[in-house]
Design an enzyme around this catalytic site. Sequence first.
Site, mmCIF file in Angstrom:
data_model
loop_
_atom_site.group_PDB
_atom_site.id
_atom_site.type_symbol
_atom_site.label_atom_id
_atom_site.label_comp_id
_atom_site.label_asym_id
_atom_site.label_seq_id
_atom_site.Cartn_x
_atom_site.Cartn_y
_atom_site.Cartn_z
ATOM 1 N N GLY A 15 0.817 -1.211 0.000
ATOM 2 C CA GLY A 15 0.000 0.000 0.000
ATOM 3 C C GLY A 15 0.847 1.256 0.000
ATOM 4 N N HIS A 16 1.975 1.233 -0.714
ATOM 5 C CA HIS A 16 2.937 2.343 -0.612
ATOM 6 C C HIS A 16 2.484 3.622 -1.298
ATOM 7 C CE1 HIS A 16 3.754 0.917 -4.639
ATOM 8 N NE2 HIS A 16 4.457 2.010 -4.864
ATOM 9 N N ARG A 17 1.400 3.549 -2.078
ATOM 10 C CA ARG A 17 0.953 4.776 -2.757
ATOM 11 C C ARG A 17 -0.049 5.575 -1.925
ATOM 12 N NH1 ARG A 17 0.017 3.196 -9.067
ATOM 13 N NH2 ARG A 17 2.106 3.737 -9.788
ATOM 14 N N GLY A 18 -0.502 5.015 -0.827
ATOM 15 C CA GLY A 18 -1.490 5.703 -0.010
ATOM 16 C C GLY A 18 -0.845 6.609 1.026
ATOM 17 N N SER A 112 -7.953 0.288 12.292
ATOM 18 C CA SER A 112 -8.588 1.612 12.348
ATOM 19 C C SER A 112 -9.366 1.724 13.648
ATOM 20 C CB SER A 112 -9.550 1.753 11.176
ATOM 21 O OG SER A 112 -10.443 2.820 11.404
ATOM 22 N N SER A 113 -9.516 2.958 14.137
ATOM 23 C CA SER A 113 -10.253 3.140 15.392
ATOM 24 C C SER A 113 -11.748 2.855 15.227
ATOM 25 C CB SER A 113 -10.043 4.558 15.931
ATOM 26 O OG SER A 113 -10.474 5.508 14.993
ATOM 27 N N CYS A 114 -12.238 2.685 13.988
ATOM 28 C CA CYS A 114 -13.669 2.394 13.822
ATOM 29 C C CYS A 114 -14.004 0.942 14.163
ATOM 30 C CB CYS A 114 -14.134 2.733 12.418
ATOM 31 S SG CYS A 114 -13.465 1.641 11.172
ATOM 32 N N LYS A 145 -11.779 -4.745 9.208
ATOM 33 C CA LYS A 145 -10.615 -4.347 10.014
ATOM 34 C C LYS A 145 -10.483 -5.214 11.269
ATOM 35 C CE LYS A 145 -8.523 -1.499 7.633
ATOM 36 N NZ LYS A 145 -7.103 -1.681 7.350
ATOM 37 N N LEU A 171 -6.307 9.907 10.582
ATOM 38 C CA LEU A 171 -4.981 10.350 10.131
ATOM 39 C C LEU A 171 -5.104 11.486 9.125
ATOM 40 C CD1 LEU A 171 -3.665 6.742 9.520
ATOM 41 C CD2 LEU A 171 -3.126 8.210 11.480
ATOM 42 N N HIS A 184 -11.669 11.982 3.959
ATOM 43 C CA HIS A 184 -11.993 12.184 5.372
ATOM 44 C C HIS A 184 -12.160 13.678 5.641
ATOM 45 C CE1 HIS A 184 -10.081 8.150 5.490
ATOM 46 N NE2 HIS A 184 -11.036 7.929 6.358
ATOM 47 N N TRP A 207 -20.342 19.154 6.857
ATOM 48 C CA TRP A 207 -21.377 18.120 6.960
ATOM 49 C C TRP A 207 -21.727 17.877 8.433
ATOM 50 C CZ3 TRP A 207 -18.930 13.770 3.432
ATOM 51 C CH2 TRP A 207 -18.882 14.238 2.106
ATOM 52 N N ARG A 214 -13.434 14.092 17.212
ATOM 53 C CA ARG A 214 -12.451 13.196 16.592
ATOM 54 C C ARG A 214 -11.057 13.559 17.070
ATOM 55 N NH1 ARG A 214 -16.555 11.214 15.449
ATOM 56 N NH2 ARG A 214 -17.375 10.451 13.456
HETATM 57 O O1 GFB Z 1 -13.540 11.886 8.525
HETATM 58 P P1 GFB Z 1 -14.902 11.367 8.326
HETATM 59 O O2 GFB Z 1 -15.384 11.246 6.913
HETATM 60 O O3 GFB Z 1 -15.058 9.950 8.948
HETATM 61 O O4 GFB Z 1 -15.945 12.323 9.084
HETATM 62 P P2 GFB Z 1 -15.359 9.286 10.378
HETATM 63 C C1 GFB Z 1 -15.748 12.760 10.409
HETATM 64 C C2 GFB Z 1 -16.843 13.747 10.792
HETATM 65 O O5 GFB Z 1 -16.636 14.953 10.046
HETATM 66 C C3 GFB Z 1 -18.270 13.304 10.509
HETATM 67 C C4 GFB Z 1 -17.872 15.381 9.487
HETATM 68 O O6 GFB Z 1 -19.085 13.721 11.566
HETATM 69 C C5 GFB Z 1 -18.616 14.065 9.226
HETATM 70 O O7 GFB Z 1 -19.997 14.296 9.058
HETATM 71 N N1 GFB Z 1 -17.636 16.199 8.295
HETATM 72 C C6 GFB Z 1 -17.924 17.531 8.195
HETATM 73 C C7 GFB Z 1 -17.120 15.816 7.117
HETATM 74 N N2 GFB Z 1 -17.655 17.995 6.970
HETATM 75 C C8 GFB Z 1 -17.136 16.934 6.270
HETATM 76 C C9 GFB Z 1 -16.663 16.803 4.940
HETATM 77 O O8 GFB Z 1 -16.671 17.729 4.132
HETATM 78 N N3 GFB Z 1 -16.180 15.567 4.582
HETATM 79 C C10 GFB Z 1 -16.160 14.509 5.459
HETATM 80 N N4 GFB Z 1 -15.667 13.338 5.043
HETATM 81 N N5 GFB Z 1 -16.646 14.606 6.723
HETATM 82 C C11 GFB Z 1 -14.384 7.317 9.057
HETATM 83 C C12 GFB Z 1 -14.889 5.949 8.781
HETATM 84 O O9 GFB Z 1 -15.275 7.794 9.975
HETATM 85 O O10 GFB Z 1 -13.132 7.380 9.692
HETATM 86 C C13 GFB Z 1 -13.867 5.021 8.354
HETATM 87 O O11 GFB Z 1 -15.980 6.049 7.873
HETATM 88 C C14 GFB Z 1 -12.551 5.171 9.091
HETATM 89 O O12 GFB Z 1 -14.352 3.738 8.510
HETATM 90 C C15 GFB Z 1 -12.129 6.603 9.215
HETATM 91 O O13 GFB Z 1 -12.617 4.574 10.367
HETATM 92 C C16 GFB Z 1 -10.888 6.804 10.074
HETATM 93 O O14 GFB Z 1 -14.311 9.626 11.388
HETATM 94 O O15 GFB Z 1 -16.758 9.551 10.820
#
Ligand code: GFB
Length: 326
Positions: A15-18, A112-114, A145, A171, A184, A207, A214
């Site tokens: 997974g070196h490209r991530g 992952s912490s999820c 996971k 991350l 994310h 959102w 977090r």
């Molecule tokens: O980082 P995120 O997508 O994932 O969202 P999770 C974290 C929080 O940020 C949520 C809010 O409450 C989102 O609703 N948020 C606000 C946004 N604005 C935005 C936006 O523009 N984009 C995104 N993406 N979020 C993921 C898991 O959970 O975390 C995976 O789905 C994994 O499985 C990863 O564990 C580390 O922290 O909620």
Amino acid sequence: MAIDLPRSARIYVAGHRGLVGAAIVRRLRQEGFGNVLTATREQLDLRDQAAVNYWFRANRPEHVFLVAGTVGGILANSTRPAEFIYDNLMIHATVVHAAHLHGVRRLLYLGSSCIYPRDCPQPIREEYLLTGLLEPTNEPYAIAKVSGIKLCQAYRRQYGCDFISAMPTNLYGPHDNFDLQSSHVLPALMRKFHDARTAGRDEVTIWGTGSPRREFLHVDDLADACLFLMRHYDQDEHVNVGTGEDLSIRELAETLREVVAPGARLVFDSGKPDGTPRKLLDVSRLHALGWRHRIGLREGIESTYEWFRQNHDQQALQTGLHATTA
Ligand code: GFB
């Protein structure tokens, strides 16, 4: 305790490209490791056991960082559940199995912490695994996971493989995915503030409600922790990797605003999901081993934004799915 990891070791970074894999490769090269092995997705489909076995036989890795997988934020997880469970289950299983078959000395699997129950006590201790129901928006990914941890433990118990697991918090850093549909929250908001600033708009949409909390770890700190664990940890139980500090999504947005687009207004879209209310890891096991993070959130956001500005055009062309992170 120190476990030998010679500079001449043949080390495969799956997974070196991530986000994570790129940081581990950078770190290994900085430290003078001369035999870092990688394979692109075009060269090796990690979901194909026969292909993975063949690659291990041909390349003979001695150490493996298993940080490959299909990853994404809350929207990608909820709209593409089949890819998230299938790709990750397969990738974890093929690499762990091939590592066993071909006598890999040590393997570090990144989860992952999820993996933890949605409503578990905070901060989250390693032993809370499988004590309650998962967050529905990412349950398929979380199940895959959890399976990765159980694979490492099962191969250790049955075959004596020295395979360990680390569970990172959310991350961020250079080489992250900045695509708004699949990323994310931290890279998504960085991009949104940047686009608002360059377009002269003063409104940025966040959102959800902004109230979920977090924890964020810079990927260079994670790479450092992965090497540390490879050198100092050889137990069955997984280890949480984080900072031990969290903040609300609103506070994160305010920090990003300060760095990227001071003066922008935050608008909350409650039609979008919040996901897990809080995910703060208890990192006392890692601290007791002797590791602590170094990069503060504000400093990490500033340096990541610098990187983003220099690489934005390239990033805009990529979706980032099938990249690698937690
Ligand atoms: O980082 P995120 O997508 O994932 O969202 P999770 C974290 C929080 O940020 C949520 C809010 O409450 C989102 O609703 N948020 C606000 C946004 N604005 C935005 C936006 O523009 N984009 C995104 N993406 N979020 C993921 C898991 O959970 O975390 C995976 O789905 C994994 O499985 C990863 O564990 C580390 O922290 O909620």
